[in-house]
Scaffold this motif. Structure first.
Motif, PDB file in Angstrom:
ATOM      1  N   ALA A 139      -7.277   3.117  -2.646  1.00 39.97           N
ATOM      2  CA  ALA A 139      -6.475   1.926  -2.378  1.00 39.97           C
ATOM      3  C   ALA A 139      -6.557   1.469  -0.923  1.00 39.97           C
ATOM      4  O   ALA A 139      -6.745   0.283  -0.644  1.00 39.97           O
ATOM      5  N   SER A 140      -6.426   2.397   0.011  1.00 43.18           N
ATOM      6  CA  SER A 140      -6.368   2.017   1.428  1.00 43.18           C
ATOM      7  C   SER A 140      -7.701   1.511   1.945  1.00 43.18           C
ATOM      8  O   SER A 140      -7.776   0.474   2.616  1.00 43.18           O
ATOM      9  N   GLY A 180      -2.419  -1.356  -4.430  1.00 41.14           N
ATOM     10  CA  GLY A 180      -2.004  -0.489  -3.336  1.00 41.14           C
ATOM     11  C   GLY A 180      -1.438   0.836  -3.789  1.00 41.14           C
ATOM     12  O   GLY A 180      -0.598   1.439  -3.121  1.00 41.14           O
ATOM     13  N   GLY A 181      -1.921   1.302  -4.954  1.00 39.24           N
ATOM     14  CA  GLY A 181      -1.461   2.581  -5.477  1.00 39.24           C
ATOM     15  C   GLY A 181      -0.274   2.480  -6.409  1.00 39.24           C
ATOM     16  O   GLY A 181       0.256   3.508  -6.861  1.00 39.24           O
ATOM     17  N   ASN A 227       0.853  -1.189   0.000  1.00 38.75           N
ATOM     18  CA  ASN A 227       0.000   0.000   0.000  1.00 38.75           C
ATOM     19  C   ASN A 227       0.891   1.242   0.000  1.00 38.75           C
ATOM     20  O   ASN A 227       0.624   2.221   0.683  1.00 38.75           O
ATOM     21  N   LEU A 253      -6.529   6.579  -6.210  1.00 39.57           N
ATOM     22  CA  LEU A 253      -5.490   6.375  -5.206  1.00 39.57           C
ATOM     23  C   LEU A 253      -6.011   6.623  -3.798  1.00 39.57           C
ATOM     24  O   LEU A 253      -5.720   5.854  -2.876  1.00 39.57           O
ATOM     25  N   SER A 288     -10.434   1.790  -8.896  1.00 37.60           N
ATOM     26  CA  SER A 288     -10.319   2.641  -7.707  1.00 37.60           C
ATOM     27  C   SER A 288      -9.273   3.730  -7.902  1.00 37.60           C
ATOM     28  O   SER A 288      -8.198   3.486  -8.451  1.00 37.60           O
ATOM     29  N   GLY A 330      -5.445   3.464  -7.906  1.00 38.11           N
ATOM     30  CA  GLY A 330      -5.390   2.749  -6.643  1.00 38.11           C
ATOM     31  C   GLY A 330      -5.090   1.269  -6.777  1.00 38.11           C
ATOM     32  O   GLY A 330      -4.993   0.556  -5.769  1.00 38.11           O
ATOM     33  N   ALA A 331      -4.921   0.776  -7.991  1.00 35.68           N
ATOM     34  CA  ALA A 331      -4.633  -0.648  -8.197  1.00 35.68           C
ATOM     35  C   ALA A 331      -3.316  -1.028  -7.545  1.00 35.68           C
ATOM     36  O   ALA A 331      -2.359  -0.254  -7.540  1.00 35.68           O
TER      37      ALA A 331
END
Length: 376
Positions: free
Chosen positions: A204-205, A251-252, A139, A198, A196, A248-249
């Motif tokens: 991502a989170s 974990g960014g 991430n 970022l 998604s 966001g793929a």
């Protein structure tokens, strides 16, 4: 009669090439006179390297890299088109298989090893690199990847940031002057179906952090860190990556690639369709056989059978598309309007998962023979 065999791999069982071979063996028992064309497929996730290497008669290389926890590991990547194109699955170096319930910690896990794979591919002469995003343990917004390629991510004391997502909150400035010079002439093709952004509640989170070991508090900390990271990227690199679909793929990592390299995001299966030249091979076909371990209503969101069906119908709507899976899930009727004409399970009866996996070759041959008898 021309039959194109374009399946994905069956997870934990057969590669896409092995699936195609099993399909052909079953069909040949009753349709020996048919022309068969095998096109191993993937959707950008697990099996993409093997599928493209098989389809393009490339080679697989092994590199010693850094795993998500900072330890040495061996990771594979592929070279195709006479070494001009590299194929990387980020999970090979930075995947979730490297962590467990005890070690999972997105505060510290890094994509450094993925950067090392990119560096190795460039050293071998590749100037186009396809990177499949998925199955990550990280991430860190691709910060580790950038560091491996020479980026300086510095805190207020002008020290390089620590690995992982947590220390991004301490990022003061970015210096790219020492990054690998060849990156300027290298095209990065991101293969991902994750949409998604970022940051934020759909980022991502929040969406993927929990499966990587983050609790509710950690998720908020990581999102704040990625938000700060994106602000510094915008200021120092002039690239606004925070809200781009797909950033966001992994974990960014999507955002990191967009920020630090000449990268573009594409549907994974569309990339594989392009590089395997599937549409050209579909010309004149009567039937197309595709499949993967499970087919269900989610297949229409960019999975291989969907992509194959879409490609097939764009070439000739009259070509029949047959999907075969180990498991046929819910709402498969939603797939028929997308171009798949019929769906079959290759499992002949009630059996445990381990037995079904072990018998995949035999079961595929049997169901394809039966479909072949119906065709005949």
């Amino acid at each position: 009669m021309k039959i194109v065999l374009a399946p994905d791999s069956y997870k934990n069982s057969l590669t896409a090439k092995q699936v195609a071979e099993s399909m052909q063996k079953g069909l040949e028992k009753v349709l020996p006179e048919a022309e068969y064309v095998q096109v191993p497929m993937a959707d950008g996730g697990e099996g993409t390297v093997q599928s493209l290497v098989d389809a393009k008669k490339g080679q697989i290389l092994t590199e010693t890299v850094t795993d998500p926890l900072g330890k040495e590991t061996q990771a594979h990547y592929g070279l195709i088109d006479d070494g001009k194109v590299a194929v990387i699955e980020m999970a090979e170096a930075s995947g979730i298989q490297y962590i467990n319930k005890t070690t999972a910690n997105p505060y510290i896990t890094t994509t450094y090893g993925t950067g090392e794979l990119i560096k190795a591919a460039i050293a071998h002469g590749a100037r186009t690199i396809i990177i499949g995003l998925g199955g990550s343990a990280t991430n860190d917004g691709g910060a580790g990847m950038a560091q491996a390629l020479g980026a300086q991510l510095l805190d207020k004391d002008q020290q390089q940031l620590l690995y992982g997502g947590e220390d991004l909150i301490n990022l003061d400035r970015i210096d790219t002057s020492k990054m690998l010079p060849e990156l300027a002439e290298t095209k990065i093709v991101i293969a991902s179906d994750v949409t998604s952004p970022l940051t934020g509640v759909f980022g991502a989170s929040y969406v993927f952090g929990k499966q990587k070991g983050a609790d509710e508090h950690m998720i908020k900390v990581l999102d704040r860190a990625l938000t700060h990271y994106s602000e510094v990227i915008k200021r120092d690199l002039g690239r606004d990556v925070a809200k781009i679909e797909g950033a966001g793929a992994a974990g960014g990592l999507g955002a990191g690639l967009l920020a630090f390299t000449n990268a573009t995001i594409h549907s994974g299966v569309e990339i594989v369709v392009e590089y395997t030249e599937l549409k050209e091979k579909l010309k004149g076909a009567d039937y197309v056989f595709t499949g993967e371990g499970q087919i269900d209503f989610q297949t229409k969101f960019g999975k291989t059978p969907f992509g194959v069906a879409q490609a097939t119908k764009s070439v000739d709507p009259k070509i029949k598309v047959i999907g075969i899976a180990g498991s046929v899930g819910d709402k498969i009727s939603e797939l028929y309007p997308t171009g798949i004409d019929a769906i079959f399970s290759c499992v002949p009866g009630v059996e445990d998962l381990n037995t079904a996996i072990a018998d995949t070759d035999k079961n595929l041959q049997q169901v394809c023979e039966n479909i072949g008898r119906l065709i005949r």
